[in-house]
Write a protein that holds these residues in place. Structure first.
Motif, short mmCIF file in Angstrom:
data_model
loop_
_atom_site.label_atom_id
_atom_site.label_comp_id
_atom_site.label_asym_id
_atom_site.label_seq_id
_atom_site.Cartn_x
_atom_site.Cartn_y
_atom_site.Cartn_z
N MET A 1 0.85 -1.18 0.00
CA MET A 1 0.00 0.00 0.00
C MET A 1 0.89 1.24 0.00
N SER A 2 0.58 2.16 -0.87
CA SER A 2 1.38 3.38 -0.98
C SER A 2 1.02 4.36 0.13
N TRP A 3 1.89 5.31 0.30
CA TRP A 3 1.65 6.36 1.30
C TRP A 3 0.38 7.13 0.93
N ARG A 4 0.17 7.35 -0.35
CA ARG A 4 -1.03 8.05 -0.82
C ARG A 4 -2.28 7.27 -0.44
N ASP A 5 -2.23 5.95 -0.54
CA ASP A 5 -3.37 5.11 -0.15
C ASP A 5 -3.65 5.22 1.35
N VAL A 6 -2.58 5.25 2.14
CA VAL A 6 -2.74 5.39 3.59
C VAL A 6 -3.46 6.71 3.90
N LEU A 7 -3.03 7.77 3.25
CA LEU A 7 -3.67 9.08 3.49
C LEU A 7 -5.14 9.07 3.07
N ARG B 1 4.19 4.01 9.26
CA ARG B 1 4.40 4.09 7.80
C ARG B 1 4.79 5.49 7.39
N ALA B 2 4.18 6.49 8.00
CA ALA B 2 4.51 7.88 7.69
C ALA B 2 5.97 8.17 8.04
N LEU B 3 6.40 7.72 9.19
CA LEU B 3 7.79 7.94 9.60
C LEU B 3 8.76 7.18 8.70
N PHE C 1 8.25 6.38 5.59
CA PHE C 1 8.24 7.10 4.32
C PHE C 1 9.15 8.32 4.41
N ALA C 2 8.98 9.10 5.47
CA ALA C 2 9.78 10.32 5.64
C ALA C 2 11.27 10.00 5.79
N TYR C 3 11.56 8.94 6.51
CA TYR C 3 12.95 8.55 6.73
C TYR C 3 13.63 8.17 5.41
N ALA C 4 12.91 7.47 4.53
CA ALA C 4 13.48 7.00 3.27
C ALA C 4 13.48 8.06 2.18
N LEU C 5 12.74 9.13 2.35
CA LEU C 5 12.61 10.13 1.30
C LEU C 5 13.94 10.76 0.86
N PRO C 6 14.83 11.16 1.76
CA PRO C 6 16.10 11.74 1.29
C PRO C 6 16.89 10.79 0.38
N GLN C 7 16.89 9.50 0.69
CA GLN C 7 17.61 8.55 -0.16
C GLN C 7 16.93 8.43 -1.52
N ARG C 8 15.62 8.44 -1.54
CA ARG C 8 14.91 8.36 -2.82
C ARG C 8 15.17 9.61 -3.65
N ASP D 1 6.67 6.47 -3.55
CA ASP D 1 6.60 5.09 -3.06
C ASP D 1 5.27 4.47 -3.48
N ASP D 2 4.98 4.59 -4.79
CA ASP D 2 3.68 4.18 -5.31
C ASP D 2 3.82 3.54 -6.69
N ALA D 3 3.92 2.21 -6.72
CA ALA D 3 4.04 1.50 -8.00
C ALA D 3 2.80 1.66 -8.86
N ASN D 4 1.64 1.85 -8.23
CA ASN D 4 0.41 2.04 -9.01
C ASN D 4 0.49 3.30 -9.85
N ALA D 5 1.15 4.32 -9.32
CA ALA D 5 1.30 5.56 -10.10
C ALA D 5 2.12 5.30 -11.35
N LEU D 6 3.12 4.46 -11.25
CA LEU D 6 3.94 4.11 -12.40
C LEU D 6 3.08 3.44 -13.47
N ASP D 7 2.27 2.49 -13.06
CA ASP D 7 1.37 1.82 -14.01
C ASP D 7 0.40 2.82 -14.64
N ASP D 8 -0.22 3.63 -13.79
CA ASP D 8 -1.27 4.53 -14.25
C ASP D 8 -0.76 5.64 -15.16
#
Length: 163
Positions: free
Chosen positions: A1-7, A22-24, A26-33, A91-98
Protein backbone atom coordinates in the motif's frame (compact mmCIF):
# COMPACT_ATOMS: atom_id res chain seq x y z
CA UNK A 1 0.00 0.00 0.00
CA UNK A 2 1.38 3.38 -0.98
CA UNK A 3 1.65 6.36 1.30
CA UNK A 4 -1.03 8.05 -0.82
CA UNK A 5 -3.37 5.11 -0.15
CA UNK A 6 -2.74 5.39 3.59
CA UNK A 7 -3.67 9.08 3.49
CA UNK A 8 -6.84 8.33 1.53
CA UNK A 9 -7.90 5.63 3.98
CA UNK A 10 -7.50 7.82 7.03
CA UNK A 11 -9.54 10.70 5.66
CA UNK A 12 -11.64 12.23 8.44
CA UNK A 13 -9.66 10.62 11.26
CA UNK A 14 -6.21 10.62 12.80
CA UNK A 15 -3.58 8.12 11.80
CA UNK A 16 -3.43 4.80 13.62
CA UNK A 17 -0.17 3.73 15.26
CA UNK A 18 0.63 1.54 12.25
CA UNK A 19 -0.11 4.40 9.84
CA UNK A 20 2.10 6.76 11.87
CA UNK A 21 4.85 4.18 11.58
CA UNK A 22 4.40 4.09 7.80
CA UNK A 23 4.51 7.88 7.69
CA UNK A 24 7.79 7.94 9.60
CA UNK A 25 9.27 5.17 7.43
CA UNK A 26 8.24 7.10 4.32
CA UNK A 27 9.78 10.32 5.64
CA UNK A 28 12.95 8.55 6.73
CA UNK A 29 13.48 7.00 3.27
CA UNK A 30 12.61 10.13 1.30
CA UNK A 31 16.10 11.74 1.29
CA UNK A 32 17.61 8.55 -0.16
CA UNK A 33 14.91 8.36 -2.82
CA UNK A 34 15.59 12.00 -3.73
CA UNK A 35 19.32 11.20 -4.07
CA UNK A 36 18.46 8.19 -6.22
CA UNK A 37 16.35 10.42 -8.44
CA UNK A 38 19.26 12.81 -8.83
CA UNK A 39 21.50 9.92 -9.84
CA UNK A 40 19.01 8.72 -12.43
CA UNK A 41 18.77 12.24 -13.83
CA UNK A 42 22.56 12.48 -14.08
CA UNK A 43 22.83 9.12 -15.87
CA UNK A 44 19.66 9.18 -17.96
CA UNK A 45 21.23 10.05 -21.32
CA UNK A 46 24.11 7.55 -21.14
CA UNK A 47 21.76 4.80 -19.88
CA UNK A 48 19.23 5.36 -22.67
CA UNK A 49 21.97 5.62 -25.31
CA UNK A 50 23.65 2.42 -24.07
CA UNK A 51 20.34 0.52 -24.12
CA UNK A 52 19.49 1.76 -27.62
CA UNK A 53 22.98 0.96 -28.95
CA UNK A 54 22.84 -2.61 -27.69
CA UNK A 55 19.27 -3.05 -28.96
CA UNK A 56 20.29 -1.67 -32.36
CA UNK A 57 22.91 -4.44 -32.57
CA UNK A 58 20.48 -7.14 -31.45
CA UNK A 59 17.42 -5.93 -33.37
CA UNK A 60 18.69 -4.05 -36.45
CA UNK A 61 15.37 -4.49 -38.24
CA UNK A 62 13.52 -2.47 -35.55
CA UNK A 63 14.52 0.74 -37.36
CA UNK A 64 12.40 -0.32 -40.33
CA UNK A 65 9.20 -0.62 -38.30
CA UNK A 66 8.26 3.05 -38.48
CA UNK A 67 9.94 6.38 -39.11
CA UNK A 68 12.21 7.48 -36.28
CA UNK A 69 11.83 4.16 -34.46
CA UNK A 70 15.08 4.52 -32.52
CA UNK A 71 14.40 8.13 -31.59
CA UNK A 72 10.92 7.18 -30.37
CA UNK A 73 12.33 4.31 -28.35
CA UNK A 74 14.86 6.63 -26.68
CA UNK A 75 12.02 9.04 -25.90
CA UNK A 76 9.91 6.21 -24.46
CA UNK A 77 12.76 4.96 -22.26
CA UNK A 78 13.27 8.49 -20.90
CA UNK A 79 9.54 8.72 -20.20
CA UNK A 80 9.67 5.43 -18.29
CA UNK A 81 12.73 6.44 -16.26
CA UNK A 82 11.16 9.73 -15.27
CA UNK A 83 7.95 7.94 -14.28
CA UNK A 84 10.05 5.45 -12.29
CA UNK A 85 11.59 8.30 -10.33
CA UNK A 86 8.23 9.94 -9.62
CA UNK A 87 6.75 6.63 -8.49
CA UNK A 88 9.83 5.93 -6.35
CA UNK A 89 9.56 9.35 -4.71
CA UNK A 90 5.89 8.74 -3.96
CA UNK A 91 6.60 5.09 -3.06
CA UNK A 92 3.68 4.18 -5.31
CA UNK A 93 4.04 1.50 -8.00
CA UNK A 94 0.41 2.04 -9.01
CA UNK A 95 1.30 5.56 -10.10
CA UNK A 96 3.94 4.11 -12.40
CA UNK A 97 1.37 1.82 -14.01
CA UNK A 98 -1.27 4.53 -14.25
CA UNK A 99 0.88 7.36 -15.59
CA UNK A 100 3.31 5.58 -17.89
CA UNK A 101 3.39 1.82 -18.23
CA UNK A 102 -0.15 1.08 -19.36
CA UNK A 103 0.00 3.95 -21.85
CA UNK A 104 3.37 2.87 -23.21
CA UNK A 105 2.35 -0.77 -23.33
CA UNK A 106 -0.55 0.12 -25.61
CA UNK A 107 1.74 2.20 -27.85
CA UNK A 108 4.34 -0.56 -28.06
CA UNK A 109 1.59 -3.07 -28.80
CA UNK A 110 0.39 -0.92 -31.69
CA UNK A 111 3.94 -0.80 -33.05
CA UNK A 112 4.13 -4.59 -32.71
CA UNK A 113 6.98 -4.52 -30.22
CA UNK A 114 7.63 -8.08 -29.12
CA UNK A 115 7.69 -9.06 -25.44
CA UNK A 116 11.35 -10.09 -25.81
CA UNK A 117 12.32 -6.70 -27.24
CA UNK A 118 10.41 -4.88 -24.47
CA UNK A 119 12.03 -6.98 -21.75
CA UNK A 120 15.47 -6.52 -23.30
CA UNK A 121 15.00 -2.74 -23.48
CA UNK A 122 13.99 -2.56 -19.82
CA UNK A 123 16.72 -4.94 -18.71
CA UNK A 124 19.47 -3.09 -20.59
CA UNK A 125 18.38 0.18 -19.03
CA UNK A 126 18.41 -1.39 -15.56
CA UNK A 127 21.79 -3.04 -16.16
CA UNK A 128 23.41 0.25 -17.10
CA UNK A 129 21.94 2.04 -14.09
CA UNK A 130 23.07 -0.75 -11.77
CA UNK A 131 26.66 -0.17 -12.93
CA UNK A 132 26.65 3.61 -12.46
CA UNK A 133 24.41 4.23 -9.44
CA UNK A 134 25.32 3.71 -5.81
CA UNK A 135 24.08 0.42 -4.42
CA UNK A 136 21.68 2.16 -2.03
CA UNK A 137 20.19 4.35 -4.75
CA UNK A 138 19.81 1.48 -7.18
CA UNK A 139 18.09 -0.59 -4.48
CA UNK A 140 15.49 2.17 -4.09
CA UNK A 141 14.87 2.28 -7.86
CA UNK A 142 15.07 -1.42 -8.67
CA UNK A 143 11.46 -2.40 -7.76
CA UNK A 144 10.23 0.15 -10.28
CA UNK A 145 12.67 -1.01 -12.96
CA UNK A 146 11.43 -4.56 -12.34
CA UNK A 147 7.86 -3.33 -12.74
CA UNK A 148 8.84 -1.90 -16.15
CA UNK A 149 10.03 -5.35 -17.26
CA UNK A 150 6.90 -7.05 -15.94
CA UNK A 151 4.36 -4.69 -17.47
CA UNK A 152 6.09 -3.72 -20.71
CA UNK A 153 7.48 -7.22 -21.20
CA UNK A 154 3.91 -8.45 -21.05
CA UNK A 155 2.89 -6.82 -24.30
CA UNK A 156 0.90 -9.24 -26.42
CA UNK A 157 2.92 -11.20 -28.95
CA UNK A 158 2.34 -9.64 -32.39
CA UNK A 159 0.68 -11.86 -34.98
CA UNK A 160 3.65 -11.35 -37.29
CA UNK A 161 6.60 -9.71 -35.56
CA UNK A 162 8.13 -7.14 -37.91
CA UNK A 163 11.58 -7.50 -36.35
Amino acid sequence: MSWRDVLRQCEGRYLTAEERGRALAFAYALPQRVRAGEEVEAHEDPAVEAACTTLRESYPQFGRVHPQAWERLAHDLRLVLRADVRAMLADDANALDDYALHYLRSIWSAYQVTPAFARDACQLLADHLRRVMTEESFAALDPFLARNRDVLGGVPEPIAAPF
